[in-house]
Design a protein around this motif. Structure first.
Motif, short mmCIF file in Angstrom:
data_model
loop_
_atom_site.label_atom_id
_atom_site.label_comp_id
_atom_site.label_asym_id
_atom_site.label_seq_id
_atom_site.Cartn_x
_atom_site.Cartn_y
_atom_site.Cartn_z
N LEU A 146 -113.05 -52.54 -82.57
CA LEU A 146 -112.01 -51.53 -82.38
C LEU A 146 -112.69 -50.29 -81.81
CD1 LEU A 146 -108.98 -50.81 -83.05
CD2 LEU A 146 -109.94 -49.59 -85.00
N THR A 147 -112.20 -49.84 -80.66
CA THR A 147 -112.76 -48.66 -80.01
C THR A 147 -111.73 -47.54 -80.00
OG1 THR A 147 -114.11 -50.06 -78.58
CG2 THR A 147 -113.81 -47.78 -77.89
N LEU A 148 -112.16 -46.39 -80.43
CA LEU A 148 -111.34 -45.19 -80.44
C LEU A 148 -112.02 -44.18 -79.51
CD1 LEU A 148 -109.15 -43.35 -81.65
CD2 LEU A 148 -110.68 -42.94 -83.55
N ALA A 149 -111.34 -43.82 -78.43
CA ALA A 149 -111.91 -42.90 -77.44
C ALA A 149 -110.87 -41.85 -77.06
CB ALA A 149 -112.37 -43.67 -76.21
N GLY A 150 -111.35 -40.72 -76.59
CA GLY A 150 -110.45 -39.66 -76.17
C GLY A 150 -111.21 -38.42 -75.80
#
Length: 145
Positions: free
Chosen positions: A74-78
């Protein structure tokens, strides 16, 4: 006899320099803060039916957040935009503890995570991601005959 060569507090300036060097080298976290890869802060937990991930991301526009799940990761980017002015009217910063810029967090999920049952909601700077567990992995009662 003693004359200050520094316009600011000497110890505050040394603290700022240490913090800047630590961020540039991406060293481990200290009591003064967390490095760049530590944003957003996460709380991760699980129940029998789902994995619960809470990302604390105040000031992040929901349009800039990207949540992806591929190959069990799971990748969380921003990105969190700067709130202070830039350019000639930019004030001199003495303390800057608010992270600004692009971020990326990657978590490996357990094998029983269902990639087709992921939900993400952002409310008041708190991103809540729920990843359901596969039905085959759910605990069930076996009747004894």
């Amino acid at each position: 006899m003693y004359r200050s060569l520094f316009p600011r507090d000497f110890f505050a300036e040394i603290d700022r320099l240490q913090r800047d060097m630590r961020q540039a080298a991406d060293l481990s976290p200290s009591i003064r803060g967390i490095p760049r890869e530590g944003f957003p802060a996460l709380n991760v937990g699980s129940t029998d039916r789902a994995l619960e991930i809470y990302a604390f991301a105040p000031g992040v526009d929901p349009e800039t957040i990207e949540v992806t799940l591929a190959r069990g990761r799971l990748t969380l980017a921003g990105e969190r935009k700067a709130i202070t002015p830039r350019g000639e009217d930019k004030p001199m910063r003495h303390i800057n503890e608010r992270f600004e810029g692009a971020f990326r967090r990657v978590m490996t999920l357990p094998d029983d995570a269902d990639p087709d049952a992921v939900e993400a909601k952002l409310s008041n700077g708190l991103l809540h991601i729920t990843v359901q567990r596969r039905a085959a992995a759910q605990p069930r009662r076996i009747n004894v005959q």
